[in-house]
Design an enzyme around this catalytic site. Sequence first.
Site, PDB file in Angstrom:
ATOM      1  N   ASP A 160       0.817  -1.219   0.000  1.00  0.00           N
ATOM      2  CA  ASP A 160       0.000   0.000   0.000  1.00  0.00           C
ATOM      3  C   ASP A 160       0.849   1.267   0.000  1.00  0.00           C
ATOM      4  O   ASP A 160       0.371   2.337   0.353  1.00  0.00           O
ATOM      5  CB  ASP A 160      -0.964   0.005   1.188  1.00  0.00           C
ATOM      6  CG  ASP A 160      -2.120   0.978   0.987  1.00  0.00           C
ATOM      7  OD1 ASP A 160      -2.538   1.172  -0.164  1.00  0.00           O
ATOM      8  OD2 ASP A 160      -2.603   1.544   1.986  1.00  0.00           O
ATOM      9  N   ASP A 198      -2.810  -4.744  -5.761  1.00  0.00           N
ATOM     10  CA  ASP A 198      -2.091  -3.460  -5.811  1.00  0.00           C
ATOM     11  C   ASP A 198      -0.608  -3.578  -6.081  1.00  0.00           C
ATOM     12  O   ASP A 198       0.051  -2.565  -6.287  1.00  0.00           O
ATOM     13  CB  ASP A 198      -2.251  -2.669  -4.510  1.00  0.00           C
ATOM     14  CG  ASP A 198      -3.631  -2.086  -4.339  1.00  0.00           C
ATOM     15  OD1 ASP A 198      -4.380  -2.050  -5.325  1.00  0.00           O
ATOM     16  OD2 ASP A 198      -3.952  -1.686  -3.222  1.00  0.00           O
ATOM     17  N   ASP A 350     -15.024   0.104   4.207  1.00  0.00           N
ATOM     18  CA  ASP A 350     -13.759   0.636   3.735  1.00  0.00           C
ATOM     19  C   ASP A 350     -13.175   1.613   4.748  1.00  0.00           C
ATOM     20  O   ASP A 350     -12.041   2.032   4.612  1.00  0.00           O
ATOM     21  CB  ASP A 350     -13.952   1.359   2.402  1.00  0.00           C
ATOM     22  CG  ASP A 350     -14.403   0.439   1.286  1.00  0.00           C
ATOM     23  OD1 ASP A 350     -13.974  -0.723   1.272  1.00  0.00           O
ATOM     24  OD2 ASP A 350     -15.195   0.883   0.431  1.00  0.00           O
TER      25      ASP A 350
END
Length: 369
Positions: A160, A198, A350
């Site tokens: 991240d 990601d 989220d």
Amino acid sequence: MGTAAGVLTALGDQDGGAAGTARPRVTHSVRLDALPVSPSPSPASLSPSRSASSSPHPTPGKPTPGPSPKRTPATQEPRTTAADGLYRHPDSQVANWVRAHPGDPRQDVIASRIAGHPAAVWFTDHTPATLTSRVRAVTSAGAAQGRVPVLVPYAIPDRDCGGHSEGGAPDLDAYDAWIDRFAAGLGSGEVIVVLEPDSVAQSGCLSAGERADRFASLARAGRVLKDAGPRTRVYFDAGHSGWHPPAEQAAWLKRAGAASADSSDGIFSNVSHFHATADEVAYGRAVLDALGGPASLGAVIDTSRNGNGAPPDGEWCDPAGRKLGRPPTLTTGMGRIDAYLWVKLPGESDGCRGEPGTFIPSYAYELAR
């Protein structure tokens, strides 16, 4: 995006509890460190997952073996999860909520439309001591039912890019060793691995040297996973249709080993995002065309929350007005599209309707009704 640490289950609504906090980039569902080291005896239990949330805000701009992901024609969506061949793990926040709230008026809808569907199981703790047994607990349970589990290894270093889901292994040597232990739990049954959400699409935050090292480690991971599990299918991170252009994403994917049959079965997109299935199908095919490699490479799409498509304003954090997408299935009826999966478990916040990674019943109900 990423997978933030959080509680195993949230029994009450927490809507609004964190509305004013900074926007996180992920959520999670089941704590893999809490999973049994032997298969659960209850195959009829409700569904699991761990989930990740959205990718960085784009500029306007898995008695008899289970079935393999197929590209055979289909005329309609499967009506029951029993027909889709995917494994439902019995431990998840939504399943726990359903069991704990038999009298809640939302329970039937949430149980049938969310908890009754298979979802991915995330592994986010880079500590290796029990990793192999935790992976084996899921894969052996899936094999015992003749169903395909979907696993998400999520421990790449600099995960991240230092955002809300920062963490992962301390370095790539540690990550390579972690992947070896992960692979040792795969077994001989069919498994789908969604490799490091990601890790490719968000790699622009790394220096050129760091990116090259990461891509080499991802290519190695794909080879190790496929060598260890003869029926394991590995998919690489393609972001989503609202992020990088297909040619740009494909160039990075090629460097990460996604075009090699030794490492890869294809790509995944839309993990924890909201882009419409049609957009992701077109995008996935465009990336595959640009990627090259064997014609057998395909794409899998996260359809867990994309029933209404992405919000027009680009909001990614628990946006209102979203709906469940297509049920998870290994039979899409679409060329080069191997599966629709629920990688993100609907109803997990989220971070704007509750703490990141917690199950919010009202959000789940909103998505499902």
